[in-house]
Design an enzyme around this catalytic site. Structure first.
Site, PDB file in Angstrom:
ATOM      1  N   THR A   1       5.415  -3.708  14.530  1.00  0.00           N
ATOM      2  CA  THR A   1       6.440  -4.727  14.773  1.00  0.00           C
ATOM      3  C   THR A   1       7.252  -4.460  16.030  1.00  0.00           C
ATOM      4  O   THR A   1       7.610  -5.389  16.750  1.00  0.00           O
ATOM      5  CB  THR A   1       7.390  -4.796  13.555  1.00  0.00           C
ATOM      6  OG1 THR A   1       6.637  -5.308  12.449  1.00  0.00           O
ATOM      7  CG2 THR A   1       8.562  -5.722  13.787  1.00  0.00           C
TER       8      THR A   1
ATOM      9  N   ASP B   1      -1.469  -4.220  14.068  1.00  0.00           N
ATOM     10  CA  ASP B   1      -0.553  -4.250  12.943  1.00  0.00           C
ATOM     11  C   ASP B   1      -1.015  -3.083  12.064  1.00  0.00           C
ATOM     12  O   ASP B   1      -2.205  -3.004  11.712  1.00  0.00           O
ATOM     13  CB  ASP B   1      -0.708  -5.594  12.211  1.00  0.00           C
ATOM     14  CG  ASP B   1       0.289  -5.745  11.070  1.00  0.00           C
ATOM     15  OD1 ASP B   1       0.416  -4.808  10.267  1.00  0.00           O
ATOM     16  OD2 ASP B   1       0.913  -6.806  10.972  1.00  0.00           O
ATOM     17  N   SER B   2      -0.120  -2.190  11.723  1.00  0.00           N
ATOM     18  CA  SER B   2      -0.588  -0.969  11.046  1.00  0.00           C
ATOM     19  C   SER B   2      -1.120  -1.235   9.648  1.00  0.00           C
ATOM     20  O   SER B   2      -1.685  -0.339   9.022  1.00  0.00           O
ATOM     21  CB  SER B   2       0.508   0.089  11.006  1.00  0.00           C
ATOM     22  OG  SER B   2       1.418  -0.154   9.970  1.00  0.00           O
ATOM     23  N   SER B   3      -0.976  -2.458   9.155  1.00  0.00           N
ATOM     24  CA  SER B   3      -1.612  -2.729   7.862  1.00  0.00           C
ATOM     25  C   SER B   3      -3.131  -2.738   8.003  1.00  0.00           C
ATOM     26  O   SER B   3      -3.848  -2.699   7.002  1.00  0.00           O
ATOM     27  CB  SER B   3      -1.091  -4.026   7.239  1.00  0.00           C
ATOM     28  OG  SER B   3      -0.816  -4.984   8.201  1.00  0.00           O
TER      29      SER B   3
ATOM     30  N   THR C   1       5.394   0.094  10.801  1.00  0.00           N
ATOM     31  CA  THR C   1       6.046   0.827   9.707  1.00  0.00           C
ATOM     32  C   THR C   1       5.238   0.826   8.407  1.00  0.00           C
ATOM     33  O   THR C   1       5.384   1.726   7.587  1.00  0.00           O
ATOM     34  CB  THR C   1       7.440   0.239   9.396  1.00  0.00           C
ATOM     35  OG1 THR C   1       7.290  -1.120   8.982  1.00  0.00           O
ATOM     36  CG2 THR C   1       8.354   0.321  10.596  1.00  0.00           C
ATOM     37  N   ASP C   2       4.384  -0.202   8.228  1.00  0.00           N
ATOM     38  CA  ASP C   2       3.741  -0.348   6.913  1.00  0.00           C
ATOM     39  C   ASP C   2       2.929   0.881   6.504  1.00  0.00           C
ATOM     40  O   ASP C   2       2.997   1.313   5.361  1.00  0.00           O
ATOM     41  CB  ASP C   2       2.861  -1.604   6.895  1.00  0.00           C
ATOM     42  CG  ASP C   2       3.694  -2.877   6.795  1.00  0.00           C
ATOM     43  OD1 ASP C   2       4.886  -2.780   6.430  1.00  0.00           O
ATOM     44  OD2 ASP C   2       3.165  -3.960   7.092  1.00  0.00           O
TER      45      ASP C   2
ATOM     46  N   GLN D   1       4.175   9.722 -10.936  1.00  0.00           N
ATOM     47  CA  GLN D   1       4.684   8.403 -10.562  1.00  0.00           C
ATOM     48  C   GLN D   1       6.188   8.457 -10.276  1.00  0.00           C
ATOM     49  O   GLN D   1       6.737   7.532  -9.707  1.00  0.00           O
ATOM     50  CB  GLN D   1       4.382   7.378 -11.656  1.00  0.00           C
ATOM     51  CG  GLN D   1       2.891   7.135 -11.780  1.00  0.00           C
ATOM     52  CD  GLN D   1       2.538   6.013 -12.734  1.00  0.00           C
ATOM     53  OE1 GLN D   1       3.358   5.161 -13.065  1.00  0.00           O
ATOM     54  NE2 GLN D   1       1.295   6.005 -13.177  1.00  0.00           N
ATOM     55  N   CYS D   2       6.845   9.563 -10.691  1.00  0.00           N
ATOM     56  CA  CYS D   2       8.260   9.739 -10.334  1.00  0.00           C
ATOM     57  C   CYS D   2       8.330  10.159  -8.871  1.00  0.00           C
ATOM     58  O   CYS D   2       7.658  11.104  -8.471  1.00  0.00           O
ATOM     59  CB  CYS D   2       8.909  10.861 -11.150  1.00  0.00           C
ATOM     60  SG  CYS D   2       8.838  10.642 -12.906  1.00  0.00           S
TER      61      CYS D   2
HETATM   62  N1  ASP Z   1       3.136  -5.027   9.608  1.00  0.00           N
HETATM   63  C1  ASP Z   1       3.854  -4.242  10.594  1.00  0.00           C
HETATM   64  C2  ASP Z   1       3.036  -3.012  10.908  1.00  0.00           C
HETATM   65  O1  ASP Z   1       2.965  -2.157  10.086  1.00  0.00           O
HETATM   66  C3  ASP Z   1       5.175  -3.881  10.073  1.00  0.00           C
HETATM   67  C4  ASP Z   1       6.031  -3.039  10.962  1.00  0.00           C
HETATM   68  O2  ASP Z   1       5.640  -2.495  11.964  1.00  0.00           O
HETATM   69  O3  ASP Z   1       7.208  -2.877  10.596  1.00  0.00           O
HETATM   70  O4  ASP Z   1       2.474  -2.904  11.970  1.00  0.00           O
END
Ligand code: ASP
Length: 345
Positions: free
Chosen positions: A14, A62-64, A94-95, A279-280
């Site tokens: 992002t 996009d890191s997804s 961030t993902d 899972q905690c």
């Molecule tokens: N979908 C974005 C990614 O992971 C989200 C982000 O960067 O915050 O590339």
């Protein structure tokens, strides 16, 4: 290049995205945009930014959509240029940032300089974006010779990369390390490092850069109340699966169900490496506290201590991608390789 020059690797996310017809998409020419944005900082902050060079990937993502190939490319690019820079900053979405940071920590062990990963919740050019603050913070920590590990800089906090999880979908304070204290933070515009919480430099770097196997070879197995043995069997009874992270209850418990335990035992005896985490989010697993968890010990499952799911998973991928004898692989899983777990259990 001066001795305090940092190399910035721009992988996407992002922070570098631009508006497109179908929403935000990765943008390029990030170096020009970033240098331009830095001109708007107050002089005392701008002057404190170390010199940097940028390695921009031709297709920022996009890191997804990140895969082990992306983790591997980042680690190799850093390893190849390791001697030339004071430190490294990775700009990442961030993902899956915590996954990449964990894998980097396993690939780049015993670092003698910082590798700081960051991203942002909002694009650089968006109003009130967190991008510039995060990149500035990462750059400033990336010249600290007393920071010798993969860290995540985000929202004013510096955290161990292989201990951190994405915690917030929108808030700027987006990452959290549930089982390790902050390594540092920004106080009054200055980076403060808590050196006693950081890994101490331990001689020469030990880089392990295997060809990482596809992550379909390791599965996540979360328990839910009433889970059926045949559902576990469907996932585990697969020749292409070599490891599984079993996400158990509390301190390492599974349902008292002979059929379910039988499926886990069968997978373990076929050679599938089973790692158990909780899972905690807080605290370690201690297999054998309860009768319902003792069975995991009997079938040879490995206690994942207080590792995050991201760390346990990328550690299995890392270890299974190397031609290690079984006993050594198991021993290494139970050891702390880069501060990702507290103890040998
Ligand atoms: N979908 C974005 C990614 O992971 C989200 C982000 O960067 O915050 O590339």
């Amino acid at each position: 290049m001066t001795s305090n020059t940092v190399l910035v690797l721009y992988a996407g996310g992002t922070l570098g995205m631009l508006d497109g017809p179908r929403g935000l998409r990765p943008g390029s020419d990030f170096e020009t945009r970033l240098r331009q944005a830095f001109t708007h900082l107050a002089a005392h902050r701008r002057d404190a930014i170390p010199p940097f060079e940028m390695l921009e990937y031709t297709t920022p993502i996009d890191s997804s959509s990140a895969t082990p190939a992306d983790w591997q490319r980042l680690a190799r690019d850093i390893a190849d240029r390791y001697a030339a820079y004071a430190g490294f900053v990775v700009l990442h979405g961030t993902d899956t940032l915590a996954w990449s940071a964990s894998s980097l920590a396993f690939q780049l062990q015993c670092l003698g300089k910082p590798v700081v990963v960051t991203g942002a919740q909002k694009p650089l050019e968006a109003p009130h974006s967190d991008a510039l603050d995060n990149v500035e913070m990462a750059l400033r920590f990336a010249t600290r010779s007393d920071l010798t590990e993969v860290a995540i800089a985000f929202g004013g906090k510096l955290m161990r990369g292989c201990r951190t999880r994405k915690w917030e979908t929108q808030a700027f304070d987006a990452f959290y390390a549930p089982n390790w204290p902050l390594l540092g933070e920004i106080i009054d515009d200055e980076p403060v490092l808590y050196a006693t919480r950081c890994l101490s430099p331990s001689g020469a770097p030990r880089f392990e850069l295997p060809d990482l196997m596809p992550t379909s070879a390791v599965i996540r197995l979360p328990l839910w109340p009433g889970i059926h043995a045949r559902q576990i069997a469907r996932l585990l009874d697969d020749d292409t699966v070599h490891g599984a992270v079993l996400e158990s209850w509390g301190s390492g418990n599974i349902p008292e169900d002979a059929a379910l335990a039988g499926e886990l035992a069968a997978a373990s005896s076929r050679g599938t490496l089973l790692a158990v985490i909780s899972q905690c989010p807080h605290g370690p697993v201690t297999l054998g506290t309860y009768a319902s968890g003792n069975v995991l010990k009997d079938i040879g499952a490995l206690a994942g201590d207080d590792m995050t799911p991201e760390a346990a998973f990328t550690k299995l991928v890392h270890l299974l991608s190397q031609p290690l004898p079984e006993a050594q692989r198991r021993r290494q899983f139970l050891s702390s390789l880069c501060g990702e777990r507290s103890a040998l259990t």
